[in-house]
Structures are given as structure tokens and as C-alpha cells.
Scaffold this active site. Structure first.
Site, short mmCIF file in Angstrom:
data_model
loop_
_atom_site.label_atom_id
_atom_site.label_comp_id
_atom_site.label_asym_id
_atom_site.label_seq_id
_atom_site.Cartn_x
_atom_site.Cartn_y
_atom_site.Cartn_z
N SER A 85 66.40 19.83 33.88
CA SER A 85 66.81 20.09 32.49
C SER A 85 66.44 21.48 31.97
CB SER A 85 66.20 19.03 31.56
OG SER A 85 66.94 17.84 31.61
N LYS A 88 69.19 23.54 30.49
CA LYS A 88 69.59 23.55 29.08
C LYS A 88 69.18 24.84 28.37
CE LYS A 88 69.62 18.51 28.63
NZ LYS A 88 68.83 17.95 29.74
N SER A 150 65.85 16.97 24.75
CA SER A 150 66.44 17.19 26.08
C SER A 150 67.62 16.26 26.31
CB SER A 150 65.40 17.01 27.20
OG SER A 150 65.85 17.58 28.40
#
Length: 410
Positions: A85, A88, A150
Site C-alpha cells: 500500500s 498509494k 489506506s
């Protein structure tokens, strides 16, 4: 006779008093004299910094100075690994860039499509934001759902809104990655979910974090928010360092089975900012402990100073054919320099300026370079600019200077 005895007694009394006064005064004088100061000992030479605390199980790790981009420590920094993640952060960067370009707006309503909800929503094994399917939310709220919680669903919804589809958005991500000089990075999606040909490196992720901080501070600021509520659901930011060190203000965690536990973190103390990357750690706690150890080591054994302020004269240089005979030189941006702690006094600035400058010169014109040297090596450099403009002189002064310039060249 009696009178004579009285005079003798008076003389003895006066003599005794005088002796007492002399003795008492001597004692006071001795007490008033301060002891001789001890000779100053020479300052000990600065200690060599110990090695950086190596993360226990991480596959790759890095500590970078934000001001200069200098790598202070690291291992396997260019190895291609799954970033999970932390992907991102690039999604946030693209959103910031597209907002800046005016192609999307902060007031846009972003749809949580069924695709985004099914691929990254609460029914999946990954992190999610909680926005309702087939309903809209303001773009800034959707960004918070992605950055703080997230949320995979929020990242996909933002990608679809910005580029039409997640695949098209991934193409934008790769274009921006190339523009930032990320040489070991390729994105296949906006979330960081495991996918073929989706990878990055510790070095690239540090550069990406540095770029987000520098270019889009408003987008970066979402990453330090500790919790966010969508409807009845309140979720905490997964970055544990936000609670453990108040100087930490980002950036992003990541985890899935293929990537392990990852953390891209940053902290600022005074004028100094450091960026740490840990990829492939064995646990959530381990990535937090290892990252904070790297940051603490970096701040302890390295220092950053503001060497020059922006748009402030740091030198002057002769100008021919101008209304004034000198131009003030400075830097367009504050010049920060980072060194090992204790070496700041050893820095040596050097200025490379053309030998001959002629008016007119506009304010802001680049004129040469300032380089800061340490042990014969360039630590940092920046363009020198004209802080103030210099207008062209009248005809006779220009003619006179033309003659002087010719004379000097003969």
C-alpha cells in the site's frame, strides 16, 4: 604622670587596632581574590558515527536526508520489491498533480463504483474506507479515506474518477514515476494489491515520498491524521509512529503476504527532515521499531543547517555598463546543507560566476552557481541569481566602460 600613662594606653590601643585592621584586611583580600582559572582543555575531536541500526528482517531499507537527497544508510536500496500500500503515495502524488493542473477539482463528487467496492471494499481481505457503494463523496474525503485508512476502495474510486479506469490511472502513475526519475518502479494498479509487474525499490520510494512532501504538501498532510470516520466506522491510521514520536508526520504503511510489512516514514526536527524506508519486515511492530531506530540514528549523527535564505544577498559581483556597478547575488530557494554532526564548521562555499557581467540584468536571472564543499567534495549546489535587477547605464558611461573592458582585455 597620670596623663602620660593615659597617652601610652591610647597609643597601645591604636596600634592594636591598626594591626587588627591590617590582619583582617589581609584575610578579606585573600578571600576576595578568585582562584586562578584552570587552563581550558582542547575540545575532543568528533566521534565517528556508529553504523546505522540495521532492521532485523527487512529485505531492503534506507535512510535519506530530505534536504539534499543524500542516502545516509541502507541495504538493497535498488532491489525491485512489492511496495504493497505504499503504492498509494504515488496515487496521492498523481491526484495532487491533476488537481494542480485543474483537470480535477477538490469539490468533485467521486463515485464509489461497484467495481471499486467489490475489488477493494469491506468484503475483501484488504484495508477499506467504508464509503457506500454507488454513492458519491467529496474528492477530499475520498482522499482521506485512502491516505488515513489506506482504503483500497477509495484508491480505485479516485483512479476511476481521475482517468476513467484504474488501468488508465496506472499509466499516469508510470508517467509521473518516469518524470520523477524512479528507475526501478512500475505500477499496475492504484492500491498496491499484488499484481504482475508491480514493483518499486527502497530508493525510489524515498524519492517519491520526498517529491510528495515538496510538490504537494496539502496531499502529504493527510498522512499524519491519526483517525478518520466514514459513516458509523472510525478507523485508525496504521502508522504507529504517529503515536510514538510527535516529529513523525507520515508517510504510509503497506502489507500483504507477498510484500511483508513495509513502512515509508518521515520526521522533521527543526530544519532537518529525514525519510526512512523499511520493506519486507516480519511484523507490524518490527517495521515501526526499525523505522524509528533509523530516524533517531539519523537525527543523532547528522545535522541540517539553513546556510542561505532565499532572495537575500550573499555576495556581490562587478557589473559593466550598468547604472550601478555591482549586482547582488543570492539563491532562489533556501539552501539547506546536511553534514555529519560536528562538521558544519568545515564547510567551504565556492561561487562560480562569469568573469564579465554586463547590464541590463533582470532580477531572478541565473548567474553562476554556489557550491558547498566538504573535504574537497560537493555537498550541495544551487544556482546563483540576481537578487535585484541592474538597469543599463546612459550612453557615455556605457561608452567609457566599453573602453575600459577593451583595455583590460589587451
Amino acid at each position: 604622670m597620670t596623663h602620660l600613662l593615659a597617652m601610652r594606653r591610647q597609643a597601645k590601643f591604636l596600634a592594636a587596632g591598626l594591626c587588627a585592621t591590617l590582619v583582617f584586611g589581609t584575610v578579606l583580600a585573600q578571600q576576595a581574590v578568585p582562584p586562578a582559572p584552570k587552563p581550558a582543555l582542547p575540545a575532543p575531536p568528533p566521534l565517528a558515527a556508529p553504523p546505522a541500526p540495521k532492521p532485523v528482517t527487512a529485505k531492503a531499507w534506507l535512510l535519506m536526508d530530505d534536504a539534499t537527497g543524500k542516502i545516509l544508510a541502507g541495504e538493497n536500496i535498488d532491489e525491485r520489491l512489492e511496495p504493497a500500500s505504499i503504492t498509494k503515495v504515488m496515487t496521492s502524488y498523481v491526484i495532487g498533480a491533476e488537481l494542480d493542473a485543474g483537470r480535477i477539482k477538490a469539490t468533485d463528487s467521486v463515485m464509489m463504483t461497484e467495481n471499486a467496492w467489490r475489488t477493494g471494499g469491506a468484503g475483501t481481505d484488504g484495508s477499506y474506507s467504508g464509503f457506500e457503494v454507488n454513492k458519491t463523496a467529496p474528492l477530499t474525503e475520498m482522499v482521506k479515506g485512502m491516505a488515513i485508512q489506506s482504503g483500497n476502495d477509495a484508491a480505485i474510486a479516485l483512479a476511476e474518477h481521475t482517468a476513467g479506469s484504474e488501468a488508465a490511472f496506472a499509466d499516469l502513475m508510470n508517467q509521473y514515476a518516469a518524470r520523477l526519475g524512479l528507475k526501478n518502479t512500475r505500477f499496475a494498479n492504484a492500491t498496491g494489491l499484488s499484481a504482475q509487474n508491480h514493483y518499486s525499490s527502497a530508493h525510489d520510494l524515498a524519492l517519491l515520498g520526498r517529491a510528495l512532501i515538496r510538490d504537494y504538501p496539502e496531499e502529504y498532510a493527510y498522512n499524519k491524521i491519526r483517525e478518520f470516520t466514514v459513516g458509523p466506522i472510525t478507523q485508525l491510521n496504521r502508522n504507529r509512529l504517529l503515536w510514538r514520536d510527535e516529529t513523525v508526520d507520515g508517510i504510509k504503511t503497506g502489507h500483504h503476504s507477498g510484500a511483508g510489512y513495509c513502512l515509508l516514514s518521515s520526521a522533521k526536527r527543526g530544519d532537518q527532515r529525514l525519510i526512512a524506508v523499511v520493506m519486507g519486515a516480519a511484523s507490524e511492530e518490527e517495521r515501526a521499531v526499525d523505522s524509528l531506530a533509523l530516524l533517531n540514528w539519523g537525527f543523532r549523527f547528522n545535522e541540517t543547517h539553513r546556510l542561505y535564505q532565499a532572495d537575500t544577498a550573499i555576495a556581490t559581483h562587478k557589473v559593466w555598463k550598468g547604472k550601478v556597478d555591482e549586482v547582488k547575488l543570492g539563491v532562489a530557494e533556501p539552501l539547506l546543507v546536511s553534514t555529519a554532526r560536528g562538521r558544519y564548521a568545515d564547510l567551504k562555499p565556492q561561487m562560480d560566476v562569469p568573469k564579465v557581467l554586463e547590464a541590463p540584468i533582470k532580477a531572478g536571472t541565473a548567474i553562476g552557481t554556489v557550491r558547498v564543499m566538504l573535504d574537497g567534495k560537493v555537498v550541495v549546489e544551487a544556482p546563483l541569481i540576481a537578487v535585484e535587477g541592474v538597469a543599463e547605464a546612459g550612453f557615455f558611461k556605457r561608452l567609457w566602460h566599453e573602453l575600459l573592458m577593451w583595455w583590460d582585455s589587451v
